[in-house]
Write a protein that holds these residues in place. Structure first.
Motif, PDB file in Angstrom:
ATOM      1  N   GLN A   1       0.839  -1.193   0.000  1.00 54.31           N
ATOM      2  CA  GLN A   1       0.000   0.000   0.000  1.00 54.31           C
ATOM      3  C   GLN A   1       0.875   1.243   0.000  1.00 54.31           C
ATOM      4  OE1 GLN A   1      -2.865  -0.185   3.115  1.00 54.31           O
ATOM      5  NE2 GLN A   1      -4.024   1.600   2.453  1.00 54.31           N
TER       6      GLN A   1
ATOM      7  N   GLU B   1      -2.309   9.156 -10.365  1.00 60.30           N
ATOM      8  CA  GLU B   1      -3.698   9.019 -10.814  1.00 60.30           C
ATOM      9  C   GLU B   1      -4.063   7.583 -11.187  1.00 60.30           C
ATOM     10  OE1 GLU B   1      -5.966  12.044 -12.920  1.00 60.30           O
ATOM     11  OE2 GLU B   1      -4.037  12.903 -13.507  1.00 60.30           O
TER      12      GLU B   1
ATOM     13  N   HIS C   1      -2.774   4.655  -9.759  1.00 59.72           N
ATOM     14  CA  HIS C   1      -2.706   3.663  -8.700  1.00 59.72           C
ATOM     15  C   HIS C   1      -3.258   4.275  -7.418  1.00 59.72           C
ATOM     16  CE1 HIS C   1       0.450   2.464 -11.574  1.00 59.72           C
ATOM     17  NE2 HIS C   1       0.057   1.238 -11.280  1.00 59.72           N
ATOM     18  N   SER C   2      -3.987   3.489  -6.688  1.00 66.14           N
ATOM     19  CA  SER C   2      -4.624   3.984  -5.468  1.00 66.14           C
ATOM     20  C   SER C   2      -3.580   4.386  -4.427  1.00 66.14           C
ATOM     21  CB  SER C   2      -5.549   2.909  -4.894  1.00 66.14           C
ATOM     22  OG  SER C   2      -6.125   3.345  -3.693  1.00 66.14           O
ATOM     23  N   GLU C   3      -3.774   5.538  -3.825  1.00 67.53           N
ATOM     24  CA  GLU C   3      -2.917   6.014  -2.752  1.00 67.53           C
ATOM     25  C   GLU C   3      -3.798   6.425  -1.569  1.00 67.53           C
ATOM     26  OE1 GLU C   3       1.015   7.824  -4.836  1.00 67.53           O
ATOM     27  OE2 GLU C   3      -0.753   9.096  -4.938  1.00 67.53           O
ATOM     28  N   THR C   4      -3.241   6.317  -0.374  1.00 69.54           N
ATOM     29  CA  THR C   4      -3.978   6.671   0.835  1.00 69.54           C
ATOM     30  C   THR C   4      -3.361   7.917   1.452  1.00 69.54           C
ATOM     31  OG1 THR C   4      -4.497   4.346   1.282  1.00 69.54           O
ATOM     32  CG2 THR C   4      -4.744   5.897   3.112  1.00 69.54           C
TER      33      THR C   4
ATOM     34  N   THR D   1      -9.299   8.741  -6.654  1.00 72.52           N
ATOM     35  CA  THR D   1      -8.603   7.618  -6.019  1.00 72.52           C
ATOM     36  C   THR D   1      -7.326   8.088  -5.314  1.00 72.52           C
ATOM     37  OG1 THR D   1      -7.439   7.129  -8.094  1.00 72.52           O
ATOM     38  CG2 THR D   1      -9.482   5.898  -7.641  1.00 72.52           C
ATOM     39  N   SER D   2      -6.777   9.211  -5.774  1.00 71.80           N
ATOM     40  CA  SER D   2      -5.591   9.778  -5.139  1.00 71.80           C
ATOM     41  C   SER D   2      -5.914  11.009  -4.296  1.00 71.80           C
ATOM     42  CB  SER D   2      -4.548  10.164  -6.198  1.00 71.80           C
ATOM     43  OG  SER D   2      -4.012   9.034  -6.824  1.00 71.80           O
TER      44      SER D   2
ATOM     45  N   PRO E   1      -9.321  12.379  -2.717  1.00 68.77           N
ATOM     46  CA  PRO E   1     -10.771  12.366  -2.474  1.00 68.77           C
ATOM     47  C   PRO E   1     -11.298  13.771  -2.247  1.00 68.77           C
ATOM     48  CG  PRO E   1      -9.580  11.613  -0.536  1.00 68.77           C
ATOM     49  CD  PRO E   1      -8.571  11.724  -1.637  1.00 68.77           C
TER      50      PRO E   1
ATOM     51  N   ASP F   1     -13.419   6.482   5.525  1.00 71.70           N
ATOM     52  CA  ASP F   1     -13.107   6.140   4.137  1.00 71.70           C
ATOM     53  C   ASP F   1     -11.736   5.470   4.052  1.00 71.70           C
ATOM     54  OD1 ASP F   1     -15.490   7.177   3.361  1.00 71.70           O
ATOM     55  OD2 ASP F   1     -14.686   9.015   2.482  1.00 71.70           O
TER      56      ASP F   1
ATOM     57  N   ASN G   1      -9.556   5.616   1.624  1.00 72.50           N
ATOM     58  CA  ASN G   1      -8.487   6.349   0.945  1.00 72.50           C
ATOM     59  C   ASN G   1      -7.932   7.501   1.773  1.00 72.50           C
ATOM     60  OD1 ASN G   1     -10.816   7.838   0.707  1.00 72.50           O
ATOM     61  ND2 ASN G   1     -10.681   8.109  -1.516  1.00 72.50           N
TER      62      ASN G   1
END
Length: 236
Positions: free
Chosen positions: A17, A118, A120-123, A152-153, A155, A162, A164
């Motif tokens: 992650q 943009e 790949h999902s990042e938290t 996704t990057s 919010p 949430d 993310n």
């Protein structure tokens, strides 16, 4: 669980992650016309009734009341400005972008936005980012006409639960409750702030002490990352 096992947990989470630790510093509105507008809007307290008493109160307090109202715009993404953003991905280098004038505020946002992925999902991880940072960034992006990364990057209006976002204030205190970053550092035995805090940013920026602001913002990202690691260690 021993120390090595805890560290392995962090490494495993980082391997699967991507966390984006970030913090921003804000300053009040810099528009002199708005300052004058606030001054014109100042009213005497309702318990003052006599015209001469009202006039006396205004003559003594109008300017300071307007200055107080102007200072509070540092919490308003529609009027205030972002002077600094610091961020890091997982255990990577902490990057800092800083504006020495409001004319370069857009570049600060662009530096941060362009580093988000943009595809790949990042938290996003930070302290009170749900209640303040993300919303302030969103409002500044709209005000400046800045194109925002995908949700996704970045919010748009996240909630504490949430997936993310990881808001360390909510993670510790629970949704709707509060604890300062400095207090949480003290509780967890992490090095806290030393001689400079967010209330000093506006005056430091006005006086041209830009390096102090940059270092302060960088240190806050380091502190947030250390706090977040404590949560990862216990499987949060």
């Amino acid at each position: 669980m021993n120390i090595q096992a805890k560290m392995t947990t962090i490494e495993e989470r980082y391997a699967s992650q991507r966390f984006v630790y970030f913090d921003l510093e804000t300053i009040p509105c810099q528009d002199p016309d708005y300052a004058q507008e606030l001054e014109r809007k100042v009213k005497a307290p309702g318990n003052i009734k006599k015209p001469e008493s009202i006039e006396k109160w205004l003559s003594e307090n109008r300017k300071s009341a307007a200055q107080d109202a102007m200072a509070k715009t540092s919490f308003d993404g529609g009027r205030g400005h972002i002077c600094t953003i610091a961020w890091a991905k997982n255990d990577g280098e902490i990057k800092v972008s800083h504006a020495k004038s409001i004319g370069t505020e857009a570049k600060v946002l662009a530096d941060f936005f362009n580093d988000l992925d943009e595809y790949h999902s990042e938290t996003l991880v930070g302290h009170n980012i749900v209640g303040f940072d993300v919303g302030f960034l969103r409002k500044r992006a709209v005000s400046l006409g800045m194109f925002m990364p995908g949700p996704t990057s970045f919010p748009r209006d996240p909630k504490p639960w949430d997936k993310n976002v990881n808001d360390t204030m909510a993670m510790w205190a629970g949704a709707g409750n509060r604890i300062s970053l400095d207090e949480l550092c003290k509780v967890l035995g992490i090095k806290g702030k030393e001689g400079f805090d967010g209330s000093m940013v506006a005056s430091a920026w006005a006086e041209g002490d830009h390096d102090t602001i940059k270092e302060y913002c960088r240190d806050d990202v380091w502190r947030v990352r250390e706090i977040h690691k404590r949560f990862l260690q216990v499987g949060f």
